[in-house]
Design an enzyme around this catalytic site. Sequence first.
Site, short mmCIF file in Angstrom:
data_model
loop_
_atom_site.label_atom_id
_atom_site.label_comp_id
_atom_site.label_asym_id
_atom_site.label_seq_id
_atom_site.Cartn_x
_atom_site.Cartn_y
_atom_site.Cartn_z
N LYS A 69 0.81 -1.22 0.00
CA LYS A 69 0.00 0.00 0.00
C LYS A 69 0.84 1.27 0.00
CE LYS A 69 -4.19 -1.86 2.15
NZ LYS A 69 -3.82 -3.26 2.12
N ARG A 101 -7.45 -8.32 -8.88
CA ARG A 101 -8.15 -9.60 -9.04
C ARG A 101 -9.63 -9.29 -9.24
NH1 ARG A 101 -10.69 -9.41 -4.19
NH2 ARG A 101 -9.53 -8.71 -2.38
N LYS A 159 -2.88 0.29 8.95
CA LYS A 159 -3.22 -0.70 7.93
C LYS A 159 -2.00 -1.52 7.58
CE LYS A 159 -5.87 0.97 4.60
NZ LYS A 159 -6.35 1.85 3.50
N HIS A 200 -17.12 4.26 0.98
CA HIS A 200 -16.19 3.40 0.24
C HIS A 200 -16.79 3.18 -1.15
CE1 HIS A 200 -13.43 -0.34 0.21
NE2 HIS A 200 -13.93 -0.20 -1.00
N GLY A 222 -9.11 -6.84 2.59
CA GLY A 222 -10.29 -7.44 3.21
C GLY A 222 -10.45 -7.10 4.69
N GLY A 223 -9.88 -5.96 5.13
CA GLY A 223 -10.01 -5.56 6.52
C GLY A 223 -9.01 -6.22 7.44
N GLU A 280 -10.05 1.21 -5.47
CA GLU A 280 -10.90 1.58 -4.35
C GLU A 280 -10.58 2.98 -3.85
OE1 GLU A 280 -10.87 -1.42 -1.32
OE2 GLU A 280 -11.73 -2.92 -2.68
#
Length: 661
Positions: free
Chosen positions: A116, A297, A158, A208, A164-165, A275
């Site tokens: 990230k 993906r 993060k 989001h 996926g959290g 996102e």
Amino acid sequence: MFTRILIANRGEIAARVIGTARRLGIATVAVYSDADAGARHRDLADEAVHIGPAPVSESYLKGDRIIAAALATGAEAIHPGYGFLSENPEFVEAVEAAGLVFIGPSAASIRAMGLKDAAKALMSSVGVPVVPGYHGERQEAGFLAAEAARIGYPVLIKARAGGGGKGMRLVEAPADFAAALESAQREGRSSFGDPAVLVEKYVSTPRHIEVQVFGDRHGQLVHLWERDCSLQRRHQKVIEEAPAPGLPPEVRRAMTEAALRAARAVDYVNAGTVEFIADGSGPLRPDGFWFMEMNTRLQVEHPVTEAITGLDLVEWQLRVAAGERLPLAQAEIPLAGHAFEARLYAEDPARNFLPAPGPLLHVAFPDGARIDTGVGTGDRITAHYDPMIAKLTTHAATRAEALSRLRRALGQTHIAGTATNLGFLRALCEDPDFAAGRMDTGLIGRRQEALTRVPPPDDAAVLFAALAALDLDPARPFLGFRLWGSASRRVELVSGGTLVARDLRLLGPRHVAVEEGDRSTAFEAVAATPDGFRARHGGRNLHARVVRAGGAVSVLLDGRITDFSVIDPLAVEAAGGAAENRITAPMTGLVCAVPVTAGATVARGDILVVLEAMKMEHSLRAASDGTVEAVHCAVGDPVGDGTLLVEFTPAARRPDEAADG
């Protein structure tokens, strides 16, 4: 086009890919672990190969075994699904080195977006807006805490390799930063093999919104509109929709253009999702959204995009991987109507959404909705994998109609055998702000108590459960009720851990009253049906679907499932509730932290044990002030549901205090 492909995944996504491949005349190879020996995706495929024991580290993450299976079965390409190896660049390279085609992006694209911090630096360089934060290499706890203070609380920690959290923690005050950092690093290491994190400013009213992009090997790159995934719990999506409600045309244009810039920056090919986080405190603005990450993906929520475009994204994936051009140009991609997807999980909302592995004694889905599932009646949700049961997708001309169809579909879905989030999903669909399109990622957290509240079973559900439990046929009519000269019969069931004791009184043929003390509720025209019972009460016609399996009875009535267990009158049960001095594992999992020792004095809410289960961490906390008397577990211990972990004495119950009183 390919003639045979292998799907390196399981569950609903494996079944989904097999469906498209079959329609295109492509043979499929499934892989399965010990736990999936009887799984639906194995039966659907033309061929299946066993790849190892149940743990993912010994089966679905074993890239060499998967590649060997592809070569041995003559597969020409591998579809990774999502999760597992889908975003592993080393796996992509190994697939290609073996002479196979990876149905997805290049290893270089995955690497560019995989971390990230590096991805955000790249996005900033090409003009894609990013959230303020620290995305560097330094990872000392003190340095990161100082960066958080510089950014300003609240902040979001993060895992830089996360998704996926997983490995994500919201920190609202400096005093909580150290513990949250340690937890995020631990989850990042266990889930992704990388404990490094980044720290970002937390947008207090975030929405989001993500954009589906698609590229081919001929230089064509398009977007397929956006999805709103703001309904989340602990950073995991719950209900998604497309298109995003209340998105002005100029914001849609700015966001889709930013997504295409992001994809072009990494020469993206195949399906991907960019996102964004948007400021939802007011109307959405072209300068009020920021890049979060790119998922390289296919996404779990791709069915809503398929619904509004009428396209099959898996077919596009296969055609692009086979070297074909994208089927449509940007101007040709439709946007028709509105769609919702709800994720149905085996989890218990009343117990803070604890995963609920167990048998699926009955699975029934309604017509009128798209169902993506990898399980059916008789299958079992295991603790080894994600507890998803199915995805329900509805589509209509308007948002209101699509949401109404989703509510109806959820209310007609019947799952028995384990706890699910069905009631929670239906309550969420009835939330007035969500219905009006006013939501942000914190909506569920703010209203969780109301959304997860379970009312006591109503008399109609008790009546139908009792008829099934006692094997009574209303057509006879209730002759058994007159035993010992009495026109009533006592019924004792358990629902939600609470005793439900009622008297059923026969008032006449097919006319029964459910009584509790001085309260009586009368039902007329009580009769059995092929799938349950029906009755009439207060001018309303009631129809219940009822399933009995052993000592369990499940009643679906008015969109609500109520589960009962039948009390064996010969069984001897201990009096009272659960022992307050015994902390037991609420699920199968792995102990990943034990922050207390024997003799420690703790306060109400203090963490006693942290379990990792279903790829998430779960903290077991003290219910009151007290003292830890004994610890029966250690970090790394695997534990089963009900395993004794800690013996704990509440302060008010200490022997010396009791003697003084």
